[in-house]
Design an enzyme around this catalytic site. Structure first.
Site, mmCIF file in Angstrom:
data_model
loop_
_atom_site.group_PDB
_atom_site.id
_atom_site.type_symbol
_atom_site.label_atom_id
_atom_site.label_comp_id
_atom_site.label_asym_id
_atom_site.label_seq_id
_atom_site.Cartn_x
_atom_site.Cartn_y
_atom_site.Cartn_z
ATOM 1 C CD GLN A 53 -10.966 32.186 -13.740
ATOM 2 O OE1 GLN A 53 -9.646 32.303 -14.234
ATOM 3 N NE2 GLN A 53 -11.149 31.662 -12.630
ATOM 4 C CB VAL A 54 -13.969 26.269 -15.970
ATOM 5 C CG1 VAL A 54 -14.262 24.842 -16.752
ATOM 6 C CG2 VAL A 54 -12.769 26.208 -15.188
ATOM 7 C CB ALA A 87 -18.636 26.137 -9.067
ATOM 8 C CE1 TYR A 130 -14.314 19.974 -16.348
ATOM 9 C CE2 TYR A 130 -16.516 20.695 -16.156
ATOM 10 C CZ TYR A 130 -15.716 20.375 -16.872
ATOM 11 O OH TYR A 130 -15.583 19.834 -18.223
ATOM 12 C CE1 TYR A 157 -15.557 26.275 -4.049
ATOM 13 C CE2 TYR A 157 -13.581 25.499 -3.241
ATOM 14 C CZ TYR A 157 -14.339 25.661 -4.310
ATOM 15 O OH TYR A 157 -14.133 25.488 -5.602
ATOM 16 C CE LYS A 197 -16.749 22.039 -6.417
ATOM 17 N NZ LYS A 197 -17.566 22.703 -7.922
#
Length: 296
Positions: free
Chosen positions: A11-12, A59, A98, A124, A128
């Protein structure tokens, strides 16, 4: 400028591919062209492309699956940015990466600031945070954007799931005690572009920034607003916003714990970019209009 964009099919990444074009040549290898889990293959791609800027939108985003697939989540969310950051440090080029609200412990009601203590609740979130820490420790010139509740007109996301269910059902139950700001992928790409333009003007941003629209809501509030605006846009629905009931997180158990407080303080980004971020409702309306234009 040669820009290496990773994760362009997400999406990004899709929005970044469009937004970054004015800055130079965007090289965006697809999954079949570059295995991001292959460190040697990635090293070869970096040598071959010799980028002047790396933008990492790749990601592992399957939050619940990460609980049982820890290594795969860490490969993409921690080891990949670490390798990119090491290369960027040696090559003397900037890296944009991100991250997520999931790096915070999710308690309280105050918006999280960039300097607040982290404390992820899930694998998760741990992966990150490990990626963020590796980028910072590398010594590379970097921008890390931590964002929340990402959605868009394309890809798999909450907005599109609600539109599908809203066309099939006449009532829904949605969690209402998790609070945050739904963030469209388009806004993430736009703010990234602005930040990079500032760099060209000799006013570079660096470090960790929160990137989300103004305002806050629950997942139930997000769903209700999706249906309210979709109805105004005459999209096919069998449900109305009034038919969305709120339930506590305890009634919707998931393998991974979700933060109850995903509010992000965006003051630093607004100050350094010299702007005011839009509210989440107006951004949702724009995204729904785009979704209506392109179709499912």
């Amino acid at each position: 400028m040669t820009i290496l964009l990773l994760g362009s099919t997400g999406q990004v990444g899709f929005e970044l591919h469009r937004a970054l074009a004015p800055l130079g040549t965007v090289i965006a290898p697809l999954r079949g062209q570059l295995d991001l889990g292959d460190a040697d293959g990635l090293a070869g791609a970096l040598r071959a492309t010799r980028p002047e800027l790396i933008v990492n939108a790749a990601a592992w985003t399957a939050v619940d699956a990460a609980e049982t697939e820890r290594e795969a989540a860490f490969d993409l969310n921690a080891r990949l940015p670490e390798q990119l950051a090491r290369y960027a440090a040696i090559a003397g080029i900037p890296l944009v990466h991100y991250s997520s609200d999931y790096v915070y412990p999710g308690h309280g009601e105050a918006p999280w600031r960039e300097e607040d203590a982290t404390g992820p609740l899930s694998v998760y979130g741990e992966s990150k945070l490990a990626g963020d820490e590796a980028v910072v420790a590398s010594g590379a010139s970097h921008l890390i954007f931590r964002t929340s509740w990402v959605y868009g007109a394309r890809g798999h996301n909450f907005m599109k799931t609600m539109l599908r269910l809203g066309a099939e059902r006449d009532s829904l139950k949605v969690v209402d005690d998790q609070i945050g700001a739904p963030t469209p992928a388009r806004l993430i790409a736009q703010m990234t572009l602005l930040a990079l333009y500032r760099q060209r003007l000799g006013q570079p941003l660096s470090g960790v920034y929160h990137l989300a629209p103004r305002g806050e809501t629950s997942w139930r509030g997000f769903a209700a607003e999706i249906f309210r605006v979709a109805q105004l846009l005459e999209m096919p629905l069998t449900i109305t916003s009034e038919q969305v009931a709120g339930i506590p997180t305890a009634e919707y158990p998931t393998p991974a714990r979700r933060p109850l407080n995903s509010r992000l303080d965006v003051t630093r980004l607004e100050k350094d970019l010299g702007l005011t971020l839009p509210d989440w409702q107006s951004q949702l309306a724009l995204t729904l209009r785009e979704y209506r234009e392109i179709g499912p």
